[in-house]
Design an enzyme around this catalytic site. Structure first.
Site, PDB file in Angstrom:
ATOM      1  N   PRO A   1       7.847  44.152  52.034  1.00  0.00           N
ATOM      2  CA  PRO A   1       7.692  45.521  52.549  1.00  0.00           C
ATOM      3  C   PRO A   1       8.817  45.876  53.521  1.00  0.00           C
ATOM      4  O   PRO A   1       9.123  45.092  54.424  1.00  0.00           O
ATOM      5  CB  PRO A   1       6.338  45.470  53.266  1.00  0.00           C
ATOM      6  CG  PRO A   1       6.093  44.021  53.553  1.00  0.00           C
ATOM      7  CD  PRO A   1       6.762  43.268  52.454  1.00  0.00           C
TER       8      PRO A   1
ATOM      9  N   CYS B   1      10.177  49.326  55.741  1.00  0.00           N
ATOM     10  CA  CYS B   1      10.080  50.733  56.143  1.00  0.00           C
ATOM     11  C   CYS B   1      11.316  51.505  55.735  1.00  0.00           C
ATOM     12  O   CYS B   1      12.444  51.046  55.937  1.00  0.00           O
ATOM     13  CB  CYS B   1       9.962  50.846  57.656  1.00  0.00           C
ATOM     14  SG  CYS B   1       8.377  50.349  58.291  1.00  0.00           S
TER      15      CYS B   1
ATOM     16  N   TYR C   1       2.785  43.938  65.633  1.00  0.00           N
ATOM     17  CA  TYR C   1       2.038  45.191  65.509  1.00  0.00           C
ATOM     18  C   TYR C   1       0.574  44.945  65.890  1.00  0.00           C
ATOM     19  O   TYR C   1       0.209  43.850  66.304  1.00  0.00           O
ATOM     20  CB  TYR C   1       2.247  45.798  64.114  1.00  0.00           C
ATOM     21  CG  TYR C   1       3.715  46.176  63.929  1.00  0.00           C
ATOM     22  CD1 TYR C   1       4.291  47.138  64.758  1.00  0.00           C
ATOM     23  CD2 TYR C   1       4.531  45.526  63.010  1.00  0.00           C
ATOM     24  CE1 TYR C   1       5.637  47.458  64.658  1.00  0.00           C
ATOM     25  CE2 TYR C   1       5.887  45.841  62.906  1.00  0.00           C
ATOM     26  CZ  TYR C   1       6.434  46.816  63.737  1.00  0.00           C
ATOM     27  OH  TYR C   1       7.770  47.123  63.648  1.00  0.00           O
TER      28      TYR C   1
ATOM     29  N   ARG D   1      -0.132  39.439  55.760  1.00  0.00           N
ATOM     30  CA  ARG D   1       1.144  38.968  56.332  1.00  0.00           C
ATOM     31  C   ARG D   1       0.907  38.595  57.789  1.00  0.00           C
ATOM     32  O   ARG D   1       0.352  39.388  58.559  1.00  0.00           O
ATOM     33  CB  ARG D   1       2.231  40.051  56.231  1.00  0.00           C
ATOM     34  CG  ARG D   1       3.502  39.654  56.989  1.00  0.00           C
ATOM     35  CD  ARG D   1       4.714  40.520  56.680  1.00  0.00           C
ATOM     36  NE  ARG D   1       5.428  40.001  55.523  1.00  0.00           N
ATOM     37  CZ  ARG D   1       6.708  40.287  55.239  1.00  0.00           C
ATOM     38  NH1 ARG D   1       7.409  41.089  56.014  1.00  0.00           N
ATOM     39  NH2 ARG D   1       7.294  39.773  54.178  1.00  0.00           N
TER      40      ARG D   1
ATOM     41  N   LEU E   1      15.740  35.501  54.937  1.00  0.00           N
ATOM     42  CA  LEU E   1      17.053  34.967  54.575  1.00  0.00           C
ATOM     43  C   LEU E   1      17.031  34.102  53.325  1.00  0.00           C
ATOM     44  O   LEU E   1      17.703  33.078  53.252  1.00  0.00           O
ATOM     45  CB  LEU E   1      17.667  34.222  55.762  1.00  0.00           C
ATOM     46  CG  LEU E   1      18.152  35.162  56.883  1.00  0.00           C
ATOM     47  CD1 LEU E   1      18.573  34.374  58.109  1.00  0.00           C
ATOM     48  CD2 LEU E   1      19.289  36.053  56.397  1.00  0.00           C
TER      49      LEU E   1
HETATM   50  C1  FNR Z   1      11.605  45.142  57.334  1.00  0.00           C
HETATM   51  N1  FNR Z   1      10.541  44.238  57.419  1.00  0.00           N
HETATM   52  C2  FNR Z   1       9.249  44.702  57.356  1.00  0.00           C
HETATM   53  N2  FNR Z   1       8.203  43.818  57.356  1.00  0.00           N
HETATM   54  C3  FNR Z   1       6.948  44.245  57.166  1.00  0.00           C
HETATM   55  O1  FNR Z   1       6.025  43.423  57.146  1.00  0.00           O
HETATM   56  N3  FNR Z   1       6.681  45.575  56.995  1.00  0.00           N
HETATM   57  C4  FNR Z   1       7.661  46.523  57.008  1.00  0.00           C
HETATM   58  O2  FNR Z   1       7.401  47.706  56.784  1.00  0.00           O
HETATM   59  C5  FNR Z   1       8.981  46.089  57.265  1.00  0.00           C
HETATM   60  N4  FNR Z   1      10.017  46.972  57.368  1.00  0.00           N
HETATM   61  C6  FNR Z   1      11.330  46.521  57.316  1.00  0.00           C
HETATM   62  C7  FNR Z   1      12.378  47.447  57.179  1.00  0.00           C
HETATM   63  C8  FNR Z   1      13.680  46.996  57.032  1.00  0.00           C
HETATM   64  C9  FNR Z   1      14.791  48.007  56.841  1.00  0.00           C
HETATM   65  C10 FNR Z   1      13.946  45.599  57.029  1.00  0.00           C
HETATM   66  C11 FNR Z   1      15.357  45.089  56.842  1.00  0.00           C
HETATM   67  C12 FNR Z   1      12.929  44.704  57.212  1.00  0.00           C
HETATM   68  C13 FNR Z   1      10.791  42.795  57.328  1.00  0.00           C
HETATM   69  C14 FNR Z   1      11.042  42.377  55.869  1.00  0.00           C
HETATM   70  O3  FNR Z   1       9.897  42.589  55.065  1.00  0.00           O
HETATM   71  C15 FNR Z   1      11.423  40.884  55.788  1.00  0.00           C
HETATM   72  O4  FNR Z   1      10.337  40.126  56.251  1.00  0.00           O
HETATM   73  C16 FNR Z   1      12.663  40.576  56.601  1.00  0.00           C
HETATM   74  O5  FNR Z   1      13.697  41.504  56.346  1.00  0.00           O
HETATM   75  C17 FNR Z   1      13.181  39.156  56.317  1.00  0.00           C
HETATM   76  O6  FNR Z   1      13.453  38.978  54.957  1.00  0.00           O
HETATM   77  P1  FNR Z   1      14.965  39.114  54.337  1.00  0.00           P
HETATM   78  O7  FNR Z   1      15.400  40.525  54.574  1.00  0.00           O
HETATM   79  O8  FNR Z   1      15.831  38.142  55.101  1.00  0.00           O
HETATM   80  O9  FNR Z   1      14.795  38.777  52.898  1.00  0.00           O
END
Ligand code: FNR
Length: 353
Positions: free
Chosen positions: A23, A25, A181, A229, A300
């Site tokens: 997810p 945003c 949150y 989560r 990552l």
């Molecule tokens: C996120 N992440 C995030 N996590 C979540 O639980 N709900 C959300 O709405 C969001 N929003 C969000 C927006 C943006 C622009 C980013 C980059 C990240 C966190 C995301 O789901 C993820 O856990 C992290 O980005 C780490 O994974 P990656 O990006 O390293 O694959």
């Protein structure tokens, strides 16, 4: 065949591979309403071959939004555009999921690309709420401490949001209990200093999440799956920790939760986190091996081989991909090719395969 491209059945759902869109945003909603941006954004990742799309944090009430641009599902009017998104995700061979969220003290903020700081007054700001009146940053407004009646209302909001999600057609409901949150604020003793049935002991701090899971779980049948989560650790002494996460996961498993999506951090500012390749995977592994629940690893993970190795070592069952899917909507198609697996390309793109 690789493990990354093997099926996984959960209840009556079949995930065609182990890649889940994490997810993220988009800060592109108006009054909670989804727009064509969301339609195109989520459709592209479904076309790109992910097994399931977990839609970004979608607020269960207006004051539960991180920012004024967050998606919402607090009124029936929100459903019709979400239905369109669900339909196109499914038409393109992916399973639609939604993350239900309440931001608590981390609400009333600017859009992500405008630095995301709290808007403290005027347009697009509102009174934040939390288990205890402790702001995230010292300079933030102090959140109002929730009364027990207001907590009841929030549980009800999650249940109504889940009902609307089902009406819209989502098959996976993920409860957002991570990243500092509202629900995470209740879990951690550093942000929850309540003296009532929602604070103090482990049983009391997890009560809000358990009650939400109970309320949402009642609405789901075998064609749906409930995921949660969590942040496995606050990364500080005396905070929420991996041991408590494992105990919580075990209880959630008994309550019918199918997957724990294992992230970390976000509850406190200025915390040193050893961010790096696979840095959150050990938490997914620990929870999986000690409770037997399915876990998702996230953070990552950017390459097919890396994801495959996590699965081969039985450290997790699912791989959540975030930013790499922003860079490359077709990550799954490319990953299949690099692992020598056959993932169906859209017919329109066959000649590019
Ligand atoms: C996120 N992440 C995030 N996590 C979540 O639980 N709900 C959300 O709405 C969001 N929003 C969000 C927006 C943006 C622009 C980013 C980059 C990240 C966190 C995301 O789901 C993820 O856990 C992290 O980005 C780490 O994974 P990656 O990006 O390293 O694959």
């Amino acid at each position: 065949m690789s493990k990354l491209f093997s099926n996984l059945s959960i209840r009556n759902l079949t995930l065609k591979n182990r890649i889940i869109m994490s997810p993220m945003c988009q800060y592109s909603a108006h009054d909670g309403f989804a727009t064509d941006w969301h339609l195109v954004h989520y459709t592209s990742r479904a076309v790109g071959g992910v097994a399931a799309v977990i839609q970004e944090a979608t607020a269960v009430c207006p004051e539960g939004r991180i920012s004024y641009g967050d998606l919402g599902i607090w009124k029936d009017d929100h459903i019709s555009k979400l239905k369109e998104i669900v339909k196109v995700i499914e038409e393109n061979g992916s399973i639609p999921g939604i993350q239900l969220a309440h931001a608590g003290r981390k609400a009333s903020c600017e859009l992500g690309w405008k630095r995301g700081e709290q808007i403290k007054e005027g347009e697009n700001s509102w009174q934040t709420v939390a288990p205890s009146p402790i702001p995230f940053y010292e300079t933030d407004n102090t959140p109002a401490e929730l009364t027990e009646v207001e907590i009841e209302k929030i549980i009800y909001d999650f249940a109504l949001a889940a009902q609307r999600s089902i009406t819209a057609g989502y098959k996976i409901i993920e409860i957002h209990a991570a990243h500092g949150y509202l629900i995470h604020q209740f879990l951690s003793p550093l942000t929850n200093q309540r003296k009532d049935q929602y604070g103090g002991t482990f049983e009391n701090r997890i009560r809000l999440l358990i009650r939400i899971v109970d309320a949402v779980g009642l609405l789901l049948d075998e064609s749906h799956s409930l995921w949660v989560r969590i942040s496995a650790t606050d990364w500080v002494d005396n905070g929420w920790n991996p041991e408590e996460s494992t105990q919580l996961a075990s209880l959630l498993k008994d309550k019918g939760v199918d997957v724990i999506d294992v992230s970390s951090g976000g509850n406190l500012p200025h915390v040193k986190i050893p961010v790096g390749k696979n840095y959150q995977v050990p938490f997914a592994k620990e929870i999986k091996s000690r409770t037997g629940i399915l876990t998702g690893a996230v953070g990552l993970i950017t390459e097919a081989n890396q994801a495959e190795e996590i699965l081969q070592k039985e450290e997790a069952d699912l791989i959540f991909i975030g930013r790499e899917l922003l860079r490359d909507p077709y990550f799954a198609l490319h990953a299949a090719k690099s692992l020598g697996d056959d993932l169906k390309w859209p017919l329109q793109y066959e000649r590019a395969k």
